[in-house]
Design a protein around this motif. Structure first.
Motif, PDB file in Angstrom:
ATOM      1  N   LEU A 183      31.201 113.410  20.422  1.00 49.41           N
ATOM      2  CA  LEU A 183      32.434 113.885  21.070  1.00 49.41           C
ATOM      3  C   LEU A 183      32.428 113.585  22.566  1.00 49.41           C
ATOM      4  CD1 LEU A 183      33.062 117.326  19.315  1.00 49.41           C
ATOM      5  CD2 LEU A 183      34.497 115.281  19.182  1.00 49.41           C
ATOM      6  N   VAL A 184      31.296 113.852  23.201  1.00 42.25           N
ATOM      7  CA  VAL A 184      31.184 113.578  24.642  1.00 42.25           C
ATOM      8  C   VAL A 184      31.350 112.087  24.905  1.00 42.25           C
ATOM      9  CG1 VAL A 184      29.582 113.574  26.596  1.00 42.25           C
ATOM     10  CG2 VAL A 184      29.818 115.619  25.176  1.00 42.25           C
ATOM     11  N   ASN A 185      30.719 111.260  24.078  1.00 40.01           N
ATOM     12  CA  ASN A 185      30.839 109.808  24.247  1.00 40.01           C
ATOM     13  C   ASN A 185      32.284 109.347  24.063  1.00 40.01           C
ATOM     14  OD1 ASN A 185      28.128 109.459  24.780  1.00 40.01           O
ATOM     15  ND2 ASN A 185      27.595 108.971  22.681  1.00 40.01           N
ATOM     16  N   LYS A 186      32.972 109.914  23.070  1.00 43.84           N
ATOM     17  CA  LYS A 186      34.362 109.529  22.825  1.00 43.84           C
ATOM     18  C   LYS A 186      35.255 109.980  23.979  1.00 43.84           C
ATOM     19  CE  LYS A 186      34.365 108.929  17.867  1.00 43.84           C
ATOM     20  NZ  LYS A 186      34.042 107.553  17.954  1.00 43.84           N
ATOM     21  N   GLU A 187      35.017 111.214  24.494  1.00 41.48           N
ATOM     22  CA  GLU A 187      35.789 111.695  25.636  1.00 41.48           C
ATOM     23  C   GLU A 187      35.564 110.798  26.850  1.00 41.48           C
ATOM     24  OE1 GLU A 187      34.768 115.779  26.259  1.00 41.48           O
ATOM     25  OE2 GLU A 187      35.776 116.435  24.431  1.00 41.48           O
ATOM     26  N   TYR A 188      34.324 110.402  27.062  1.00 44.68           N
ATOM     27  CA  TYR A 188      34.002 109.514  28.179  1.00 44.68           C
ATOM     28  C   TYR A 188      34.695 108.167  27.999  1.00 44.68           C
ATOM     29  CZ  TYR A 188      31.201 106.771  31.438  1.00 44.68           C
ATOM     30  OH  TYR A 188      30.803 105.941  32.448  1.00 44.68           O
ATOM     31  N   SER A 189      34.669 107.670  26.777  1.00 46.20           N
ATOM     32  CA  SER A 189      35.313 106.385  26.476  1.00 46.20           C
ATOM     33  C   SER A 189      36.827 106.482  26.696  1.00 46.20           C
ATOM     34  CB  SER A 189      35.002 105.983  25.042  1.00 46.20           C
ATOM     35  OG  SER A 189      35.650 104.785  24.719  1.00 46.20           O
ATOM     36  N   ILE A 190      37.430 107.561  26.238  1.00 49.85           N
ATOM     37  CA  ILE A 190      38.873 107.753  26.418  1.00 49.85           C
ATOM     38  C   ILE A 190      39.202 107.851  27.903  1.00 49.85           C
ATOM     39  CG2 ILE A 190      40.754 109.412  26.066  1.00 49.85           C
ATOM     40  CD1 ILE A 190      39.495 109.977  23.289  1.00 49.85           C
ATOM     41  N   ALA A 191      38.383 108.586  28.656  1.00 56.07           N
ATOM     42  CA  ALA A 191      38.615 108.712  30.098  1.00 56.07           C
ATOM     43  C   ALA A 191      38.535 107.344  30.766  1.00 56.07           C
ATOM     44  CB  ALA A 191      37.595 109.672  30.715  1.00 56.07           C
ATOM     45  N   ASN A 192      37.572 106.534  30.365  1.00 57.31           N
ATOM     46  CA  ASN A 192      37.459 105.183  30.930  1.00 57.31           C
ATOM     47  C   ASN A 192      38.662 104.327  30.553  1.00 57.31           C
ATOM     48  OD1 ASN A 192      35.099 105.532  32.312  1.00 57.31           O
ATOM     49  ND2 ASN A 192      33.793 104.728  30.704  1.00 57.31           N
ATOM     50  N   ASP A 193      39.116 104.438  29.306  1.00 56.80           N
ATOM     51  CA  ASP A 193      40.296 103.688  28.871  1.00 56.80           C
ATOM     52  C   ASP A 193      41.522 104.081  29.694  1.00 56.80           C
ATOM     53  OD1 ASP A 193      38.756 102.435  26.986  1.00 56.80           O
ATOM     54  OD2 ASP A 193      39.544 103.572  25.271  1.00 56.80           O
ATOM     55  N   ILE A 194      41.652 105.371  29.978  1.00 52.13           N
ATOM     56  CA  ILE A 194      42.788 105.848  30.777  1.00 52.13           C
ATOM     57  C   ILE A 194      42.698 105.285  32.193  1.00 52.13           C
ATOM     58  CG2 ILE A 194      43.790 107.914  31.841  1.00 52.13           C
ATOM     59  CD1 ILE A 194      43.096 109.389  29.199  1.00 52.13           C
ATOM     60  N   LYS A 195      41.505 105.294  32.778  1.00 52.53           N
ATOM     61  CA  LYS A 195      41.334 104.744  34.129  1.00 52.53           C
ATOM     62  C   LYS A 195      41.701 103.261  34.163  1.00 52.53           C
ATOM     63  CE  LYS A 195      37.670 107.876  35.645  1.00 52.53           C
ATOM     64  NZ  LYS A 195      36.244 108.003  35.955  1.00 52.53           N
ATOM     65  N   VAL A 196      41.241 102.529  33.158  1.00 51.17           N
ATOM     66  CA  VAL A 196      41.552 101.096  33.098  1.00 51.17           C
ATOM     67  C   VAL A 196      43.052 100.891  32.923  1.00 51.17           C
ATOM     68  CG1 VAL A 196      41.263  99.007  31.690  1.00 51.17           C
ATOM     69  CG2 VAL A 196      39.272 100.386  32.287  1.00 51.17           C
TER      70      VAL A 196
END
Length: 79
Positions: free
Chosen positions: A25-38
């Motif tokens: 879950l933490v990894n997915k949240e981090y990935s989603i946050a990075n996708d949003i930043k990009v």
């Protein structure tokens, strides 16, 4: 194996599964946050590009208008 040992082993197994799920879950949240930043970065870049293009079109319009005026003046001088 005693019931207590089996229960402890199952509890440890369940804790490992929960830990793994939490890490995912933490990894997915981090990935989603990075996708949003990009995505925001790409949107900002696109907006700047469109703004720059709009300015270039305005400048080109002015140049074309000046060329028309100069051509009109030149054609009037040659007559």
């Amino acid at each position: 194996m005693s019931n207590l040992a089996q229960l402890l082993q199952e509890d440890i197994h369940n804790k490992n599964i929960m830990e793994h799920i939490m890490n995912e879950l933490v990894n997915k949240e981090y990935s989603i946050a990075n996708d949003i930043k990009v995505s925001y970065s790409l949107i900002n870049t696109a907006q700047k590009t469109l703004s720059d293009l709009d300015k270039s079109i305005d400048e080109l319009s002015l140049l074309v208008e000046n060329l028309r005026n100069n051509a009109y003046k030149l054609s009037g001088e040659h007559k």
